[in-house]
Structure formats: structure tokens, C-alpha cells
Design a protein around this motif. Structure first.
Motif, PDB file in Angstrom:
ATOM      1  N   SER A  11       0.825  -1.205   0.000  1.00  0.00           N
ATOM      2  CA  SER A  11       0.000   0.000   0.000  1.00  0.00           C
ATOM      3  C   SER A  11       0.862   1.259   0.000  1.00  0.00           C
ATOM      4  O   SER A  11       1.891   1.333   0.675  1.00  0.00           O
ATOM      5  N   ASN A  12       0.428   2.233  -0.781  1.00  0.00           N
ATOM      6  CA  ASN A  12       1.030   3.575  -0.774  1.00  0.00           C
ATOM      7  C   ASN A  12       2.523   3.580  -1.070  1.00  0.00           C
ATOM      8  O   ASN A  12       3.287   4.285  -0.431  1.00  0.00           O
ATOM      9  N   ARG A  13       2.935   2.783  -2.056  1.00  0.00           N
ATOM     10  CA  ARG A  13       4.343   2.771  -2.470  1.00  0.00           C
ATOM     11  C   ARG A  13       4.519   3.745  -3.625  1.00  0.00           C
ATOM     12  O   ARG A  13       3.926   3.596  -4.680  1.00  0.00           O
ATOM     13  N   VAL A  14       5.337   4.762  -3.431  1.00  0.00           N
ATOM     14  CA  VAL A  14       5.578   5.760  -4.464  1.00  0.00           C
ATOM     15  C   VAL A  14       7.082   5.983  -4.565  1.00  0.00           C
ATOM     16  O   VAL A  14       7.777   6.129  -3.571  1.00  0.00           O
ATOM     17  N   ASN A  15       7.585   6.000  -5.801  1.00  0.00           N
ATOM     18  CA  ASN A  15       8.992   6.298  -6.059  1.00  0.00           C
ATOM     19  C   ASN A  15       9.058   7.576  -6.872  1.00  0.00           C
ATOM     20  O   ASN A  15       8.322   7.743  -7.839  1.00  0.00           O
ATOM     21  N   TYR A  16       9.928   8.464  -6.516  1.00  0.00           N
ATOM     22  CA  TYR A  16      10.118   9.721  -7.235  1.00  0.00           C
ATOM     23  C   TYR A  16      11.430   9.643  -7.992  1.00  0.00           C
ATOM     24  O   TYR A  16      12.474   9.336  -7.416  1.00  0.00           O
ATOM     25  N   ILE A  17      11.390   9.893  -9.297  1.00  0.00           N
ATOM     26  CA  ILE A  17      12.580   9.803 -10.134  1.00  0.00           C
ATOM     27  C   ILE A  17      12.760  11.128 -10.857  1.00  0.00           C
ATOM     28  O   ILE A  17      11.819  11.682 -11.413  1.00  0.00           O
ATOM     29  N   SER A  18      13.986  11.646 -10.854  1.00  0.00           N
ATOM     30  CA  SER A  18      14.301  12.872 -11.563  1.00  0.00           C
ATOM     31  C   SER A  18      15.558  12.642 -12.386  1.00  0.00           C
ATOM     32  O   SER A  18      16.586  12.215 -11.862  1.00  0.00           O
ATOM     33  N   ASN A  19      15.467  12.901 -13.701  1.00  0.00           N
ATOM     34  CA  ASN A  19      16.606  12.696 -14.580  1.00  0.00           C
ATOM     35  C   ASN A  19      16.561  13.749 -15.685  1.00  0.00           C
ATOM     36  O   ASN A  19      15.569  13.856 -16.403  1.00  0.00           O
ATOM     37  N   ALA A  20      17.624  14.497 -15.826  1.00  0.00           N
ATOM     38  CA  ALA A  20      17.753  15.523 -16.871  1.00  0.00           C
ATOM     39  C   ALA A  20      16.574  16.491 -16.865  1.00  0.00           C
ATOM     40  O   ALA A  20      16.051  16.853 -17.911  1.00  0.00           O
ATOM     41  N   GLY A  21      16.122  16.860 -15.693  1.00  0.00           N
ATOM     42  CA  GLY A  21      15.041  17.818 -15.574  1.00  0.00           C
ATOM     43  C   GLY A  21      13.655  17.236 -15.779  1.00  0.00           C
ATOM     44  O   GLY A  21      12.669  17.950 -15.758  1.00  0.00           O
ATOM     45  N   ILE A  22      13.572  15.942 -16.012  1.00  0.00           N
ATOM     46  CA  ILE A  22      12.279  15.277 -16.183  1.00  0.00           C
ATOM     47  C   ILE A  22      11.964  14.527 -14.908  1.00  0.00           C
ATOM     48  O   ILE A  22      12.767  13.725 -14.428  1.00  0.00           O
ATOM     49  N   ASN A  23      10.803  14.806 -14.346  1.00  0.00           N
ATOM     50  CA  ASN A  23      10.395  14.183 -13.091  1.00  0.00           C
ATOM     51  C   ASN A  23       9.257  13.201 -13.339  1.00  0.00           C
ATOM     52  O   ASN A  23       8.389  13.441 -14.165  1.00  0.00           O
ATOM     53  N   SER A  24       9.268  12.110 -12.613  1.00  0.00           N
ATOM     54  CA  SER A  24       8.167  11.154 -12.715  1.00  0.00           C
ATOM     55  C   SER A  24       7.928  10.511 -11.363  1.00  0.00           C
ATOM     56  O   SER A  24       8.816  10.449 -10.521  1.00  0.00           O
ATOM     57  N   ILE A  25       6.725  10.048 -11.195  1.00  0.00           N
ATOM     58  CA  ILE A  25       6.351   9.312  -9.993  1.00  0.00           C
ATOM     59  C   ILE A  25       5.867   7.951 -10.453  1.00  0.00           C
ATOM     60  O   ILE A  25       5.021   7.843 -11.329  1.00  0.00           O
ATOM     61  N   THR A  26       6.440   6.911  -9.883  1.00  0.00           N
ATOM     62  CA  THR A  26       6.017   5.558 -10.216  1.00  0.00           C
ATOM     63  C   THR A  26       5.449   4.907  -8.961  1.00  0.00           C
ATOM     64  O   THR A  26       5.803   5.270  -7.845  1.00  0.00           O
ATOM     65  N   VAL A  27       4.582   3.966  -9.166  1.00  0.00           N
ATOM     66  CA  VAL A  27       4.009   3.243  -8.038  1.00  0.00           C
ATOM     67  C   VAL A  27       4.302   1.769  -8.211  1.00  0.00           C
ATOM     68  O   VAL A  27       4.522   1.284  -9.313  1.00  0.00           O
ATOM     69  N   GLY A  28       4.309   1.044  -7.115  1.00  0.00           N
ATOM     70  CA  GLY A  28       4.557  -0.390  -7.154  1.00  0.00           C
ATOM     71  C   GLY A  28       5.656  -0.771  -6.192  1.00  0.00           C
ATOM     72  O   GLY A  28       6.082   0.024  -5.351  1.00  0.00           O
ATOM     73  N   ILE A  29       6.113  -1.976  -6.332  1.00  0.00           N
ATOM     74  CA  ILE A  29       7.167  -2.495  -5.455  1.00  0.00           C
ATOM     75  C   ILE A  29       8.515  -2.010  -5.974  1.00  0.00           C
ATOM     76  O   ILE A  29       8.790  -2.122  -7.165  1.00  0.00           O
ATOM     77  N   PRO A  30       9.367  -1.485  -5.105  1.00  0.00           N
ATOM     78  CA  PRO A  30      10.670  -0.999  -5.551  1.00  0.00           C
ATOM     79  C   PRO A  30      11.496  -2.117  -6.197  1.00  0.00           C
ATOM     80  O   PRO A  30      11.536  -3.232  -5.692  1.00  0.00           O
ATOM     81  N   GLN A  31      12.138  -1.800  -7.313  1.00  0.00           N
ATOM     82  CA  GLN A  31      12.982  -2.774  -7.976  1.00  0.00           C
ATOM     83  C   GLN A  31      14.146  -3.135  -7.071  1.00  0.00           C
ATOM     84  O   GLN A  31      14.735  -2.284  -6.427  1.00  0.00           O
ATOM     85  N   GLY A  32      14.472  -4.411  -7.016  1.00  0.00           N
ATOM     86  CA  GLY A  32      15.562  -4.873  -6.183  1.00  0.00           C
ATOM     87  C   GLY A  32      15.152  -5.202  -4.764  1.00  0.00           C
ATOM     88  O   GLY A  32      15.990  -5.588  -3.950  1.00  0.00           O
ATOM     89  N   SER A  33      13.878  -5.084  -4.442  1.00  0.00           N
ATOM     90  CA  SER A  33      13.445  -5.427  -3.097  1.00  0.00           C
ATOM     91  C   SER A  33      13.489  -6.937  -2.908  1.00  0.00           C
ATOM     92  O   SER A  33      13.390  -7.709  -3.867  1.00  0.00           O
ATOM     93  N   ASN A  34      13.667  -7.372  -1.693  1.00  0.00           N
ATOM     94  CA  ASN A  34      13.751  -8.805  -1.405  1.00  0.00           C
ATOM     95  C   ASN A  34      12.457  -9.532  -1.722  1.00  0.00           C
ATOM     96  O   ASN A  34      12.477 -10.675  -2.184  1.00  0.00           O
ATOM     97  N   ILE A  35      11.350  -8.914  -1.482  1.00  0.00           N
ATOM     98  CA  ILE A  35      10.070  -9.591  -1.673  1.00  0.00           C
ATOM     99  C   ILE A  35       9.529  -9.443  -3.096  1.00  0.00           C
ATOM    100  O   ILE A  35       8.672 -10.206  -3.520  1.00  0.00           O
ATOM    101  N   GLY A  36      10.044  -8.503  -3.853  1.00  0.00           N
ATOM    102  CA  GLY A  36       9.544  -8.256  -5.197  1.00  0.00           C
ATOM    103  C   GLY A  36       9.591  -9.485  -6.087  1.00  0.00           C
ATOM    104  O   GLY A  36       8.637  -9.781  -6.812  1.00  0.00           O
TER     105      GLY A  36
END
Length: 69
Positions: A11-36
Motif C-alpha cells: 500500500s502507498n508505495r511511491v517512487n520519485y525519479i528525476s533525470n535531466a530535468g524530467i520528473n516522474s512518480i512511479t508506483v509499485g514495489i521498488p525494484q531490487g526489493s527482497n520480496i519483489g
């Protein structure tokens, strides 16, 4: 207790990514997590039963789909 733990983790998993002035918000299980990877296996475990005309070959985190006939 385990069900509450999964609900809390998913629940309520949000990742914020910023690259070259472009921002995005992704939802889901973080990549590389043990349970993913375990949740992915549970999700994709029965994919071969989804179609009688397609053939699925899965290995690790990749799946190839072939059309029979």
C-alpha cells in the motif's frame, strides 16, 4: 499478521525519479526489493494456463511467448 504485513508493504508505495530535468512518480514495489521477486513469481506462476494457443517459456524474471500453429 502476515496478511497485514503484505497489505502494509503493497500500500502507498511511491517512487520519485528525476533525470535531466524530467520528473516522474512511479508506483509499485521498488525494484531490487527482497520480496519483489517472490511476488512476481506468485503473479506469473499460472500464466501458461491463460491461453490454449500460446506457449510460454519462463526463466528467472523473463518470459517468452510463442504462438502455436
Amino acid at each position: 499478521i502476515v496478511l497485514d504485513w503484505f497489505i502494509s508493504y503493497l500500500s502507498n508505495r511511491v517512487n520519485y525519479i528525476s533525470n535531466a530535468g524530467i520528473n516522474s512518480i512511479t508506483v509499485g514495489i521498488p525494484q531490487g526489493s527482497n520480496i519483489g521477486s517472490h511476488l512476481f513469481i506468485l503473479y506469473i506462476n499460472d500464466i501458461e494456463k491463460s491461453s490454449p494457443t500460446l506457449k510460454f517459456i519462463s526463466f528467472a524474471d523473463g518470459t517468452t511467448v510463442y504462438l502455436k500453429g
